[in-house]
Design an enzyme around this catalytic site. Structure first.
Site, short mmCIF file in Angstrom:
data_model
loop_
_atom_site.label_atom_id
_atom_site.label_comp_id
_atom_site.label_asym_id
_atom_site.label_seq_id
_atom_site.Cartn_x
_atom_site.Cartn_y
_atom_site.Cartn_z
CG HIS A 16 -38.79 24.48 -14.69
ND1 HIS A 16 -38.71 23.67 -15.80
CD2 HIS A 16 -39.43 23.74 -13.76
CE1 HIS A 16 -39.27 22.51 -15.54
NE2 HIS A 16 -39.72 22.53 -14.31
CG ASP A 33 -38.05 22.92 -19.09
OD1 ASP A 33 -39.12 22.30 -19.04
OD2 ASP A 33 -37.58 23.53 -18.12
#
Lengths: 437, 437
Positions: free
Chosen positions: A277, A249
């Protein structure tokens, strides 16, 4: 993250392993021949012989189904005197690295990066311990065969198995990728439970047999809560040693900021992913920098930052699946390499990296007892500290509160797996990242 | 080798490329802003700007179907002054590397190895030029997105396209992996023809636009004959620059000799694969060495060497497919890396490597005008010489004659593609390697 496969918690565990031990674990008076017994869960033979004059000792390739007794794999059964090589080549001591979901696509990239020396350096011999499931055992053999055929000089041992209590023995790194994908009609709570059970079992195994200072990076989703379950089941290992991977990410956020600002990605620094996440993740553009300047001074389109940037980062995996027809195994493996390197190489001055880490004692007022992605720095010793000098505004705090709430709800949902009582699932909407379960 | 995909020879070629040129190709008096036109097949703009103070130049991501006009891809559209970075970081000049079959599994491993610096070193910035087909164009975009998200500092350009005349422009390396798999009921002659056409087209494109000293490694099968077709269609490039990949066979042979001898694979040297990358290939145990000794002095089981060893090496790919459920993409990519490194790093004293190279002027009496795998040495300058000091016995000569006969038959079968008249196909039995078409 794309899931690799189920690491079955079934009882019929077996294990195939190479019996060589590095010199650090031996007390040999001669380099020529020795025999050593070692007791952990079961007594086992360790044979060390010198390779210099040693020939004609054929060992059968393991090609059968998993067996009860432990056996070494293929060419990695060859015994040799690694200590002599360490001395000759100024190599470091062998380290043991376990990878779960080892027959999956992410591992298929990661294992070769580990074996090539790209991650731990050209003077670090390694042993790879591949954890799979009974169903995937033949595929594990296939992976081990490809590792054999790659002739990596630093790769000194490969063992394959489906019992974490054997595979995790003496490991210094656990890269936990294996997780079960969501079946048709499965509720998120069901998925949390089934993967949580795998990570509870693996936590217990780490607690029992891994190095006391093992570093654990959880990739299998839901990775934050899996990491929490894992560490709660491994009370003898510092909670600080457990990480949930949010580095992909972070990397994606850096790339998007570079693209928007019209710079190359190496000009973007100080990017934090906060929280889970999942789609509640918070890519932080308030503290991020481009060419050393605050992002908001460089990217004047604040509407884009506030309304589009986060969604682009979150949806990147889904777009990739549409384009490429499968999930992003290669870049996930790259981000695992980045996550490891961030712990073994000193963080560049003034910069930081994101990792999902245990919140106890955090400075930001985030609820304790979670695995929450935060900005970290490392001296390169495998450890890290949470960065102090970050700023918050109302926008960022509101987003962080939301992802915190989600992680608290996930935690309540797996209370039966963390030893914290009876589970109560009140998860809000489904916030799994597209295609990454 | 497993095939990646068809690189379509269709006429609707398009190309997406990054327009940056390395400093070697520029004559700038300022690092701040310049504009340059360059003519090859079509006039195009090349914009160079300095990144130091440059922000706010968003470029749209390429997400559409292939277009007629050329466009850059994603973050690699960002313009910057590489010359300044080369000077600051003591980097080498940017090199252009093309990979065909770029959306396939072998490439999915190889591209990340190239981008990471593992192949060309930590001071070598690179441009990757991905060649795919119209069908695979979206997958190419997915690969390029994953390369973006990997944030590799050395990866300075990524372009994608389906027209080899654009993708191959100024390339110094062509890694040709793309080939069409055999359809149901397709005769071997049909496969030779359809893939031969692709390689004839790519040879013409190399001849027209690539660097005059481009090094070409053909991986797509039948790789020896594809390489021959390719070089025959590129008369302005030295035939010596074309290679057919037999390095995976060599690596597998080394591993099996190590396994039989009871030594680690780094003790095995001087292994040659002779001839065709097919079941007629000849892994040479007569000249191979283990710990510096002739293999036959170390492995006393000569029956195994003569009757089993070769078959084990040939069948390795098939066994792997059975185990792993797919072909050996990862170890193939590793062997391509090995093949490149063998040309850019001096060969260790006394050792050699195998590569399928043009036979004209060979010392062994092998028919001229073939691409035939032989033992080679390199000074690390990208060039190679064929090794002189090898020995032959009747067993080896007989095997070499057989694989030579097969390559001569394949050559007659593609005469229409090499400009040598009318094709005449009298191929013996099917000797394709299992699962590698």
């Amino acid at each position: 993250m794309a899931v690799a496969e189920l690491t079955s918690p079934a009882s019929a565990y077996t294990h195939t392993t190479t019996r060589l031990r590095s010199s650090s674990q031996l007390s040999l008076s001669s380099t020529h021949l020795s025999l050593r017994f070692r007791r952990s869960f079961s007594p086992r033979n360790t044979t060390i012989t010198c390779s210099i004059n040693q020939v004609q000792a054929p060992v059968p390739v393991q090609t059968q189904k998993p067996k009860d007794k432990s056996e070494c794999f293929g060419v990695f059964c060859q015994t040799y005197d690694l200590r002599a090589e360490e001395e000759t080549k100024s190599w470091k001591k062998l380290i043991n690295i376990a990878v779960s979901g080892a027959a999956g696509m992410i591992s298929n990239h990661l294992l070769f990066k580990l074996a090539s020396g790209e991650v731990f350096g050209p003077d670090q011999p390694i042993a790879l311990k591949l954890l799979g499931s009974e169903r995937s055992f033949q595929a594990l053999e296939g992976v081990a065969m490809e590792l054999e055929d790659s002739l990596y000089p630093l790769l000194r041992e490969v063992s394959i198995g489906i019992n974490p209590y054997e595979v995790f023995e003496d490991i210094e790194w656990a890269l936990l990728i294996g997780a079960k994908p969501r079946g048709p009609g499965m509720e998120r709570a069901g998925l949390l439970d089934i993967n949580g059970q795998i990570y509870a079992e693996q936590g217990k195994a780490l607690n029992a047999v891994a190095s006391r200072n093992v570093k654990v990076i959880v990739v299998g989703n839901p990775c934050n809560t899996n990491a929490l379950i894992c560490l709660k089941n491994a009370p003898n290992i510092p909670a600080k040693n457990f990480h949930a991977l949010t580095r992909l990410d972070e990397n994606r956020a850096k790339c998007q900021l570079a693209l928007k600002a019209g710079v190359f990605y190496d000009k973007v620094s100080n990017v934090t992913i906060w929280g889970n996440h999942s789609t509640t993740q918070v890519p932080d553009f308030l503290n991020a920098r481009i060419n050393g300047l605050p992002v908001k001074e460089v990217i004047k389109d604040h509407k884009w930052l506030e309304e589009e940037f986060t969604e682009i980062v979150q949806k990147r995996g889904g777009v990739l699946i549409q384009k490429w027809g499968r999930s992003s195994a290669a870049s996930t493996a790259v981000s695992i390499v980045d996550a490891i390197k961030s712990l073994i190489i000193p963080t560049p001055e003034g910069d930081w990296f994101s990792s999902g880490v245990y919140t106890n004692g955090n400075l930001y007022g985030i609820a304790e007892g979670l695995v929450f992605s935060m900005p970290c720095r490392s001296k390169g010793d495998g450890d890290y500290e949470i960065v102090k000098d970050v700023i918050f505004d109302d926008y960022l705090l509101k987003k962080i509160t939301k992802t915190e709430g989600e992680l608290l709800a996930e935690k309540r949902c797996v209370a039966h797996l963390t030893g914290e009582g009876i589970a109560f699932c009140d998860l809000p909407e489904d916030t799994m990242l597209p295609g990454e379960m």
